[in-house]
Design an enzyme around this catalytic site. Structure first.
Site, short mmCIF file in Angstrom:
data_model
loop_
_atom_site.label_atom_id
_atom_site.label_comp_id
_atom_site.label_asym_id
_atom_site.label_seq_id
_atom_site.Cartn_x
_atom_site.Cartn_y
_atom_site.Cartn_z
CB VAL A 105 -2.23 9.81 2.17
CG1 VAL A 105 -2.99 10.85 2.95
CG2 VAL A 105 -2.45 8.42 2.75
CE LYS A 106 -1.88 4.55 2.17
NZ LYS A 106 -2.72 3.39 2.43
CG HIS A 107 2.84 6.25 -4.69
ND1 HIS A 107 2.92 5.69 -3.45
CD2 HIS A 107 4.09 6.66 -4.99
CE1 HIS A 107 4.17 5.77 -3.01
NE2 HIS A 107 4.90 6.34 -3.93
CG HIS A 153 -6.52 6.64 1.99
ND1 HIS A 153 -5.71 7.72 2.24
CD2 HIS A 153 -7.55 6.73 2.84
CE1 HIS A 153 -6.24 8.43 3.22
NE2 HIS A 153 -7.36 7.86 3.60
CB CYS A 191 -0.95 -0.01 1.19
SG CYS A 191 -2.26 -1.25 1.01
#
Ligand code: PLP
Length: 385
Positions: A183-185, A181, A157
């Site tokens: 905040v992910k890449h 989500h 993740c």
């Protein structure tokens, strides 16, 4: 000092993303339609995996992987306590038992020797986490898994776009889970993916995300009149066409996203190296870090203040630094259910007590980065004097 708090992570959305979503809203399919397969194909190609199966969240992706691995009551799976609770919860959802092994103090990922000491007759899987975007010790874990007939479910993740000895994360383990989500890449609002090279695992993953039913609504329209068969107990874990369209335009910008994350990490490395009282993240040779997080650690032999005091001072400077993570085995649910006490995984517990994640996301400006450097220099200078 900054006027507004700089968050530790944040999505990057463009007009192109907005257009892609609006186009879907105006089309015939807003859920399981053509965007799902197009996103899965693009994702599989990006990480050089044979199969990619999308899910409604990273947590659903992990749950599905635990199902596909055949985890059930009486089985154990070894994982790291230095992660978001969803990694271990996925094992619990299947009625199996998570067992925690300690991390290595340099990469903060599962220590293969510690894992081996926790493998027993009931162990069926290992769930390493590519902490902060740094690949876990995958070759050692896969070799152990081959010897003991275990399945490796990699929680990537944090690590989309990372590599280990040239191989993209997502093409290495038996199954690899990703999160979308914000905040992910790459974001789809909420969403996730599992990649695998094994067609039988891919089939089980697809069944699980759609109630255990073996046909999609679209295929039914084309062929059969109305029939469907539920073969196993699954869930509605589908990712919509709206999300997948966003995922496709986001994925197309992954190379730019990674380049900017690496630039910021390199600036932090250069600006903070040698500063007393803090330890910088290290990168094992052969690893291409994906830099989801930039985790520094307070060196309590030098600083006169604890981590929380330092964190509070950074927040007062407008720097939204954060902590990753509270050790999973010490959350009250795990303590009460399994009787865990501090000391079970001493390295992870020590990391958890001293870690600070500095803001890191591609939309940060150079001046945001300089704000972080001056705040960290000021705060550590004050308590390390
Ligand atoms: C984000 C994350 C998850 C959960 O993903 P969601 O999409 O929020 O469900 C699981 N494991 C790790 C390590 C994560 O960072």
């Amino acid at each position: 000092m900054r006027q507004t708090l700089l968050p530790y992570g944040r999505q990057s959305l463009t007009d192109e993303d907005v257009r892609a979503v609006v186009d879907v809203l105006r089309s015939d399919w807003i859920t399981t339609g053509p965007q799902v397969e197009a996103f899965e194909l693009a994702f599989a190609e990006t990480v050089q995996a044979r199969h990619a199966v999308s899910f409604s969240s990273g947590t659903a992706a992990l749950h599905a992987a635990a199902f596909a691995a055949g985890l059930g009551p009486g089985d154990e799976a070894v994982t790291t306590p230095l992660t978001f609770c969803a990694t271990a919860n996925a094992v619990l959802y299947q009625g199996a038992t998570p067992v925690f092994a300690d991390v290595s103090p340099d990469t903060l990922t599962l220590d293969a020797v510690a894992v081996e000491s926790r493998v027993g007759p009931a162990t069926k899987a290992i769930l390493p986490v590519d902490y902060a975007g740094h690949a876990a010790d995958l070759d050692a874990l896969l070799a152990l898994a081959a010897r003991r007939k275990l399945i490796v479910i990699e929680d990537a993740c944090h690590a989309l776009g990372g590599r280990d000895r040239g191989r993209p994360i997502g093409s290495i383990s038996h199954m690899t889970a990703f999160s979308f989500h914000p905040v992910k890449h790459v974001t789809t609002g909420e969403g996730g993916m599992v990649t695998t090279g094994d067609p039988a695992l891919a089939e089980r993953l697809r069944l699980f995300r759609n109630h255990g039913i073996d046909r999609s609504a679209r295929e039914r329209q084309g062929g059969q009149l109305w029939q469907y068969d539920m073969r196993v107990l699954g869930y509605n874990y589908r990712l919509s066409d709206i999300g997948c369209a966003l995922g496709r335009t986001q994925l197309a910008r992954l190379p730019d996203n990674l380049r900017r994350r690496r630039e910021i990490a390199a600036r932090y490395d250069a600006g903070l190296r040698g500063l007393p009282g803090l330890r910088l993240p290290m990168v094992r040779p052969g690893v291409e870090h994906a830099w989801h997080l930039y985790p520094i650690r307070c060196d309590r032999t030098v600083t006169s203040a604890g981590r929380d005091e330092i964190l509070r001072a950074l927040r007062a400077e407008g720097i939204g630094a954060n902590v990753h993570y509270a050790p999973v085995h010490l959350h009250s649910y795990y303590r009460e259910r399994f009787g865990y006490r501090p000391g079970h995984c001493p390295i992870a517990e020590d990391v958890s007590a001293n870690e600070i994640s500095l803001p890191l996301f591609p939309g940060m400006t150079d001046s945001d980065v300089e704000d972080v450097l001056s705040a960290v220099t000021k705060v550590f200078g004050y308590w390390s004097a």
